[in-house]
Design a protein around this motif. Sequence first.
Motif, PDB file in Angstrom:
ATOM      1  N   CYS A 104      -2.362   6.050   5.546  1.00 40.62           N
ATOM      2  CA  CYS A 104      -3.028   7.229   4.961  1.00 40.62           C
ATOM      3  C   CYS A 104      -2.273   8.522   5.229  1.00 40.62           C
ATOM      4  O   CYS A 104      -1.878   8.802   6.357  1.00 40.62           O
ATOM      5  N   ILE A 105      -2.098   9.326   4.180  1.00 41.90           N
ATOM      6  CA  ILE A 105      -1.457  10.636   4.347  1.00 41.90           C
ATOM      7  C   ILE A 105      -2.485  11.773   4.272  1.00 41.90           C
ATOM      8  O   ILE A 105      -2.117  12.933   4.092  1.00 41.90           O
ATOM      9  N   ARG A 106      -3.776  11.418   4.425  1.00 41.41           N
ATOM     10  CA  ARG A 106      -4.870  12.402   4.515  1.00 41.41           C
ATOM     11  C   ARG A 106      -4.888  13.368   3.333  1.00 41.41           C
ATOM     12  O   ARG A 106      -5.011  14.580   3.522  1.00 41.41           O
ATOM     13  N   CYS A 107      -4.762  12.810   2.135  1.00 40.54           N
ATOM     14  CA  CYS A 107      -4.753  13.672   0.961  1.00 40.54           C
ATOM     15  C   CYS A 107      -6.175  13.961   0.501  1.00 40.54           C
ATOM     16  O   CYS A 107      -6.422  14.902  -0.208  1.00 40.54           O
ATOM     17  N   SER A 108      -7.103  13.086   0.866  1.00 43.28           N
ATOM     18  CA  SER A 108      -8.524  13.182   0.539  1.00 43.28           C
ATOM     19  C   SER A 108      -8.859  12.842  -0.913  1.00 43.28           C
ATOM     20  O   SER A 108      -9.981  13.062  -1.349  1.00 43.28           O
ATOM     21  N   CYS A 153      -9.356   9.938  -2.073  1.00 45.85           N
ATOM     22  CA  CYS A 153     -10.384   8.890  -2.073  1.00 45.85           C
ATOM     23  C   CYS A 153     -11.774   9.481  -1.859  1.00 45.85           C
ATOM     24  O   CYS A 153     -12.759   8.965  -2.381  1.00 45.85           O
ATOM     25  N   ILE A 209     -11.703   6.378   3.293  1.00 43.72           N
ATOM     26  CA  ILE A 209     -10.715   6.114   4.341  1.00 43.72           C
ATOM     27  C   ILE A 209     -11.397   6.132   5.711  1.00 43.72           C
ATOM     28  O   ILE A 209     -11.078   5.315   6.584  1.00 43.72           O
ATOM     29  N   CYS A 235      -5.765   6.356  -4.526  1.00 49.83           N
ATOM     30  CA  CYS A 235      -4.945   6.529  -3.321  1.00 49.83           C
ATOM     31  C   CYS A 235      -3.451   6.594  -3.657  1.00 49.83           C
ATOM     32  O   CYS A 235      -2.899   5.680  -4.251  1.00 49.83           O
ATOM     33  N   PRO A 236      -2.781   7.690  -3.271  1.00 48.09           N
ATOM     34  CA  PRO A 236      -1.367   7.844  -3.625  1.00 48.09           C
ATOM     35  C   PRO A 236      -0.448   6.861  -2.897  1.00 48.09           C
ATOM     36  O   PRO A 236       0.705   6.723  -3.284  1.00 48.09           O
ATOM     37  N   VAL A 237      -0.946   6.208  -1.844  1.00 53.89           N
ATOM     38  CA  VAL A 237      -0.111   5.202  -1.183  1.00 53.89           C
ATOM     39  C   VAL A 237      -0.725   3.805  -1.320  1.00 53.89           C
ATOM     40  O   VAL A 237      -0.373   2.883  -0.589  1.00 53.89           O
ATOM     41  N   ILE A 281      -3.599   2.233  -0.725  1.00 51.68           N
ATOM     42  CA  ILE A 281      -4.323   1.487   0.303  1.00 51.68           C
ATOM     43  C   ILE A 281      -5.474   0.747  -0.376  1.00 51.68           C
ATOM     44  O   ILE A 281      -6.279   1.362  -1.078  1.00 51.68           O
ATOM     45  N   ILE A 316      -8.533  -0.127  -0.148  1.00 53.31           N
ATOM     46  CA  ILE A 316      -9.703   0.176   0.681  1.00 53.31           C
ATOM     47  C   ILE A 316     -10.828  -0.842   0.472  1.00 53.31           C
ATOM     48  O   ILE A 316     -11.419  -1.303   1.452  1.00 53.31           O
TER      49      ILE A 316
HETATM   50  S1  SF4 Z   1      -6.544   8.520  -0.939  1.00 56.26           S
HETATM   51 FE1  SF4 Z   1      -5.290   7.236   0.417  1.00 56.26          FE
HETATM   52  S2  SF4 Z   1      -3.859   8.645   1.403  1.00 56.26           S
HETATM   53 FE2  SF4 Z   1      -5.455   9.898   0.480  1.00 56.26          FE
HETATM   54  S3  SF4 Z   1      -6.975  10.220   2.151  1.00 56.26           S
HETATM   55 FE3  SF4 Z   1      -7.655   8.423   0.997  1.00 56.26          FE
HETATM   56  S4  SF4 Z   1      -6.712   6.683   2.040  1.00 56.26           S
HETATM   57 FE4  SF4 Z   1      -5.642   8.513   2.741  1.00 56.26          FE
END
Ligand code: SF4
Lengths: 255, 476
Positions: free
Chosen positions: B328-332, B334, B357, B388-390, B392, B394
């Motif tokens: 997670c890059i904490r982009c929010s 999600c 997340i 999610c930009p990476v 994940i 979830i």
């Molecule tokens: S969308 Fe992905 S990268 Fe962004 S906060 Fe949620 S889990 Fe983290």
Amino acid sequence: MRIALFVTCLADTVFPEAAKATVRLLERLGHEVVFPAEQTCCGQMHVNTGYQREALPLIRRHVRTFDPYDVIVAPSGSCVGSVRHQHPLVARRAGDDRLAGRVEDVAARTYELSELLVDVLGVTDVGAYYPHRVTYHPTCHSLRMLRVGDRPLRLLRAVRGLDLVELPDAEQCCGFGGTFAVKNADTSTAMLADKMRHVLSTRADVCTASDASCLMHLGGGLSRLRTGVRTVHLAEILAATERSAITGERTAVRP
Amino acid sequence: MTHTFLGMPSTAPPGVGHLRGTEPFPSAARRSLADPQLRRNLGHATATIRARSAGMIAEVPDWQQLREAGRAIKTDVMARLPELLEQLEARVTEAGAVVHWAADATEANRIVTDLVRATGSERVIKVKSMVTQEIGLNEALVAAGIAPVETDLAELIVQLGDDRPSHILVPAIHRNRAEIREIFLRAMPGVDPGLTDEPAALAAAARNYLRQTFLTTKVAVSGANFAVAQTGTLAVVESEGNGRMCLTLPETLITVMGIEKVVPTWQDLEVFLQLLPRASTGERMNPYTSMWTGVTPGDGPQAFHLVLLDNGRSAVLADPTGRQALHCIRCSACLNVCPVYERTGGHAYGSVYPGPIGAVLSPQLTGVADNASLPYASSLCGACYDACPVKINIPELLVQLRDQAPHPRAEAAAMAAAAYTMDHPRLYEAAQRAVRLSRLAGRRGCALPPPLDGWTASRDLPDPPAQTFRQWWAGR
Ligand code: SF4
């Protein structure tokens, strides 16, 4: 074509009309439908509630039951999603790679109804007649797990007499989520309230979808508020004809 | 590496930091759901960010490839985390900084507190950071007689309001401008009593207050979005520029960073700097990207300490599926697409990490027994996975954590019985008949007994059919 019906436990027990409509529709299109009687439940409820060990025998049963068939159809996006995505995961996590291989093989031959019609049978006009104002809710698992895209809409657009109205914020979850609807009933109901508001804003008489489970939730809310809007499974609309309209065959899940 | 990273990885300790809520999600959610102001603010804010982000993402023709690249880089990082961290430590040390290893929140708080004490400063300015919230650093500093001042506008609103953040990126998403004005009037030192609730006036009041603080505080504490192992460079991205003030003006800078934030090279960083702003704030590029490597004589802080925090991360890393949560890059993104988060807000999740997340990260950091309701706080609609930009997965993690969560005994017994029945078609048919009979015995819409009464509180039950499908089929 010989097609095995994966009825799903919910349609079998509570919403047989959706399953009967699937049979009538496919037979009308000239196909042979078989019903392997050894089937029960795909185990999705167990997996989603956190009981993978208990789900394993159900997954084995599902594979044994459907392995002999080349084409398998279910009137449920969610249950097909479970077969495609959850069965291999659960089998692998249980360390049973052979089972994982077999479930993937069966999953590759398993289709949600709109996928079967459009992709395998190559039809969008199934010769249906349904003179009602209808809105379509794309259920999350059809939309994001199976990516059925606009297949259901293409099928609905070809139905004679049907007035299709677009559902605002259609892609938002209705709030069902199986175990979620019970464990987080308040949040689920808040999501349902917004979905119902959007359904009512279309002034449709009928809300359709390809999952009996989401329709049970949505229909239960619409009925509780006595909105007069019915929920009808996509299969029932596609199975309806001029003849069934005249003879008054039941085409709705709930009055 | 020090001894703290050897042996069985342990989860984040209880009693310190903010990874555990005080009540289960369903009851905490009930309160938020009943707050019309909160529902309105959240609905408006998430819809606005969603639309802006969707527009920015649509501009990038290779967005899916970028996501895939982000996922692949993070997978590689997790596979060789110890090696990359050692490389980072070596480069940062060579560049004139000091690296500290903290096994958990308690250790990290002690390290930071001691470092601040050694400077003699009684106040620190803070760059918005999730990780210092996670470990409860502000509370630890206050207990040691040190005043932490949050400099991110939204974080400042939360701090002055004696409140908790409810969103990763917009911590005060649950407040509107009238409430913010009230908080400023009540708690901001030296505020103009004639303050209006115009956004510009509110921002000016905060700027005034913060300017003074920036110019008179000698120590800053930050988190980090990324750390490049190749050169030992730390990176913080932000929108306001207040972070850059903290990172450049003080004499001493202390950065607390989760060990998963390391990336191998600058080329890898390039991928995330493209993904993050579009997914999070819906910007092509974030306004401020600050990067620094150790200490530069005569320029910026002359003492730099990097605290590398585990706090349960090694335990998450030990699970080959679960470790995705560390990507997670904490982009929010999600949070902003989650239909549950949109209605309950962040506080219902208990932990500082809310939304989808949070529902998969917090239970893994603490051990799932301590956050057992969170994996169920989702309808598994899958919107988070798509956003999610990476990439994940979830929903997959939620399902796996549910499997590991402690189950109520009655439920476990019922599920075992149901599985047995469903594996025996005769029993299954008998059960189907029983469903029908029990439903016929009652009226449609009547209440089910607990724990199923949640269903009938707001929804009617369908009429029982005259026959099941298989009965109809058999009689054809
Ligand atoms: S969308 Fe992905 S990268 Fe962004 S906060 Fe949620 S889990 Fe983290």
